[in-house]
Motif scaffolding. Structure first.
Motif, mmCIF file in Angstrom:
data_model
loop_
_atom_site.group_PDB
_atom_site.id
_atom_site.type_symbol
_atom_site.label_atom_id
_atom_site.label_comp_id
_atom_site.label_asym_id
_atom_site.label_seq_id
_atom_site.Cartn_x
_atom_site.Cartn_y
_atom_site.Cartn_z
ATOM 1 N N GLY A 64 8.306 12.611 -0.483
ATOM 2 C CA GLY A 64 7.359 12.871 0.603
ATOM 3 C C GLY A 64 7.488 11.924 1.783
ATOM 4 N N VAL A 65 8.434 10.986 1.723
ATOM 5 C CA VAL A 65 8.596 10.032 2.829
ATOM 6 C C VAL A 65 9.816 10.424 3.651
ATOM 7 C CG1 VAL A 65 9.098 7.619 3.395
ATOM 8 C CG2 VAL A 65 7.464 8.160 1.582
ATOM 9 N N LEU A 66 9.647 10.504 4.963
ATOM 10 C CA LEU A 66 10.757 10.861 5.847
ATOM 11 C C LEU A 66 11.561 9.610 6.200
ATOM 12 C CD1 LEU A 66 8.735 13.093 8.351
ATOM 13 C CD2 LEU A 66 10.018 13.841 6.326
ATOM 14 N N PRO A 67 12.890 9.749 6.311
ATOM 15 C CA PRO A 67 13.700 8.569 6.664
ATOM 16 C C PRO A 67 13.182 7.896 7.937
ATOM 17 C CG PRO A 67 15.114 10.424 6.117
ATOM 18 C CD PRO A 67 13.708 10.943 6.097
ATOM 19 N N GLU A 68 12.761 8.719 8.919
ATOM 20 C CA GLU A 68 12.332 8.115 10.199
ATOM 21 C C GLU A 68 11.039 7.303 10.066
ATOM 22 O OE1 GLU A 68 13.068 11.325 9.624
ATOM 23 O OE2 GLU A 68 11.924 12.697 10.886
ATOM 24 N N GLU A 69 10.289 7.562 8.973
ATOM 25 C CA GLU A 69 9.055 6.781 8.788
ATOM 26 C C GLU A 69 9.342 5.336 8.380
ATOM 27 O OE1 GLU A 69 5.621 10.038 7.801
ATOM 28 O OE2 GLU A 69 7.230 9.871 6.361
ATOM 29 N N ASP B 176 13.579 6.351 -0.467
ATOM 30 C CA ASP B 176 13.834 7.426 -1.432
ATOM 31 C C ASP B 176 12.549 7.925 -2.099
ATOM 32 O OD1 ASP B 176 13.419 5.059 -2.726
ATOM 33 O OD2 ASP B 176 14.980 5.348 -4.230
ATOM 34 N N TYR B 177 11.393 7.508 -1.615
ATOM 35 C CA TYR B 177 10.138 7.959 -2.224
ATOM 36 C C TYR B 177 9.874 9.428 -1.850
ATOM 37 C CZ TYR B 177 8.502 3.290 -3.647
ATOM 38 O OH TYR B 177 8.359 2.071 -4.255
ATOM 39 N N GLY C 31 0.822 -1.203 0.000
ATOM 40 C CA GLY C 31 0.000 0.000 0.000
ATOM 41 C C GLY C 31 0.852 1.247 0.000
ATOM 42 N N ILE C 32 0.231 2.365 0.348
ATOM 43 C CA ILE C 32 0.886 3.660 0.137
ATOM 44 C C ILE C 32 1.179 4.450 1.412
ATOM 45 C CG2 ILE C 32 -0.004 3.996 -2.207
ATOM 46 C CD1 ILE C 32 -2.024 5.997 -0.396
ATOM 47 N N SER C 33 0.940 3.863 2.584
ATOM 48 C CA SER C 33 1.257 4.607 3.813
ATOM 49 C C SER C 33 2.765 4.818 3.912
ATOM 50 C CB SER C 33 0.789 3.830 5.044
ATOM 51 O OG SER C 33 -0.586 3.645 4.981
ATOM 52 N N PRO C 34 3.196 5.950 4.487
ATOM 53 C CA PRO C 34 4.634 6.234 4.524
ATOM 54 C C PRO C 34 5.470 5.112 5.144
ATOM 55 C CG PRO C 34 3.389 8.175 5.170
ATOM 56 C CD PRO C 34 2.390 7.065 5.008
#
Ligand SMILES: Cc1ncc(COP(=O)(O)O)c(C=O)c1O
Length: 420
Positions: free
Chosen positions: A167-172, A164-165, A155-158
């Protein structure tokens, strides 16, 4: 037999309009960028109507559809029994202040049908169920980390994105651990290195990823994974969003001889009426009950009515068996058609969810060319995604598909004199 190529003038004109008011015209898996429609020039962009196993594009071209809306079309578009149940419920009420009683009927039916289910939590999309499953596992275990198998898509949740997507934060994605499929030592090593920190393993029932031959897992693999989860108190989440009800009406975990702790369903549940369902086992009921997850339309009644009619009809027709028979027949026909023109067509995955690749050429260009020639003659395939069988597909449709595929092989061969 020779099949003339389709043209798509109205589709293109509509796409030009769409691009002005919709980001990327058609986004996501139904669009040209992510939909694996390669080369895009041979695909329609918009449909006009659908019936049974067919859809017609806005230029009036008819397709035998092996993408089935990427899975939801399991019974045939506009199935009369499913639609009648949905319309009858629509007259009674759909999105109401208290949920309809049909929600309980639907949950009872799913608990009776899915072998590992003690409860059902309804939502709308597959992503909702994988998201809620991960949250439930974390709430239950008080642990953070989640193991994924390589090439996963849940799916698409962070938290389930790659780092490297946009809008995605490394911590997510810090708490994600990715291991190869079918590699128990690698799985054990990952668990050893993160002892007591892993909340869940989330996995599709087999590797049905895009851009590679699909690989079916053995029962013994799943038994080992189940045992590791039991020994380490890790929750085993099966993402059956795509394969669900196409292998086994009791769940794909049942097909492979084990019990998931939670199993996620969406696509084949209600023949296109929008709903999803996370099923789980008793020990997790308390954890999920205490969570704050809901949505405006999650408890709407019309999809529940459609789901009940659809599940009952799938049971009556024994669709997993039917899909296996139809899929096997189709694959065999396509392979023979390829061989006649010197092409080695490889089919992988389950026949109900077959994945195709022409093996003559590592670059995949020949494969993309052949798929595009099929589409532009009326067989809707996608270049690098698994395909889907539905219950409205007939032997006559399979015969026509093989004829078109053969014509498409002939066209590709003609474009490549070097192959002679
Ligand atoms: C295996 C798998 N999991 C999860 C999802 C996400 O489902 P949805 O697009 O309904 O949110 C998909 C969608 O294609 C899927 O194939």
């Amino acid at each position: 037999m020779s099949y003339p190529e389709y043209t798509h003038e109205k589709s293109r004109a509509l796409f030009e309009r769409a691009k002005k008011v919709i980001p990327s015209g058609v986004y996501g898996h139904l669009g040209p960028a992510e939909g694996l429609f390669i080369p895009v020039s041979k695909w329609p962009m918009f449909s006009e109507r659908a019936e049974g196993t067919y859809f017609w594009d806005v230029d009036g071209n008819k397709y035998i559809d092996y993408m089935c809306a990427y899975g939801p079309n399991v019974m045939g578009y506009n199935d009369p029994d499913v639609d009648a149940a949905a319309l009858a419920q629509l007259k009674k009420g759909n999105c109401t202040s208290s949920p309809g009683s049909i929600m309980v009927d639907c949950a009872e039916l799913l608990v009776d049908t899915v072998a590992s289910a003690d409860w059902v939590y309804f939502a709308k999309n597959g992503n909702d169920t994988t998201q809620i499953a991960a949250m439930t596992a974390r709430a239950y275990t008080h642990r953070k980390k989640i193991i994924f198998f390589k090439g996963y898509y849940h799916g698409i949740s962070p938290w389930q994105a790659k780092k490297d997507y946009n809008g995605v934060l490394p911590e997510e994605v810090w708490n994600n651990i990715i291991v190869p499929w079918d590699d128990i030592p690698a799985l054990q090593k990952a668990i050893e290195e993160n002892k007591g920190e892993i909340a869940a393993i989330i996995a599709q029932p087999y590797d049905h990823g895009n851009f590679h031959d699909n690989v079916i897992m053995t029962r013994s693999f799943w038994q080992k994974v189940r045992k590791i989860c039991d020994d380490e108190d890790i929750q085993l989440i099966i993402d059956d969003v795509r394969a669900g009800f196409r292998l086994d009406l009791a769940g794909s975990d049942h097909y492979f001889g084990f019990k998931a702790d939670m199993i996620c369903f969406c696509k084949a549940l209600a023949n296109g009426y929008n709903m999803s369902a996370l099923c789980g086992r008793d020990h997790l009921k308390n954890a999920i009950s205490g969570m704050n997850v809901t949505g405006s339309y999650w408890l709407s009644s019309v999809p529940f009515a459609a789901c009940i009619a659809n599940i009952e009809k799938m049971k009556k027709l024994n669709t997993p068996q039917l899909f296996d028979t139809l899929g096997t027949k189709l694959i065999n026909g396509l392979k023979v058609a390829g061989k006649e023109h010197g092409f080695d067509l490889v089919a992988s995955g389950m026949p109900s969810l077959f994945y195709l690749r022409i093996a003559n050429d590592d670059s995949l260009y020949l494969h993309q060319e052949w798929i595009a020639e099929c589409v532009s003659r009326g067989v809707f395939f996608a270049s690098h995604h698994n395909h889907f069988i539905n219950a409205a597909l007939t032997d006559e449709d399979i015969k026509t598909t093989v004829e078109i595929a053969e014509d498409a092989f002939k066209a590709v061969k003609a474009n490549h004199p070097e192959l002679a």
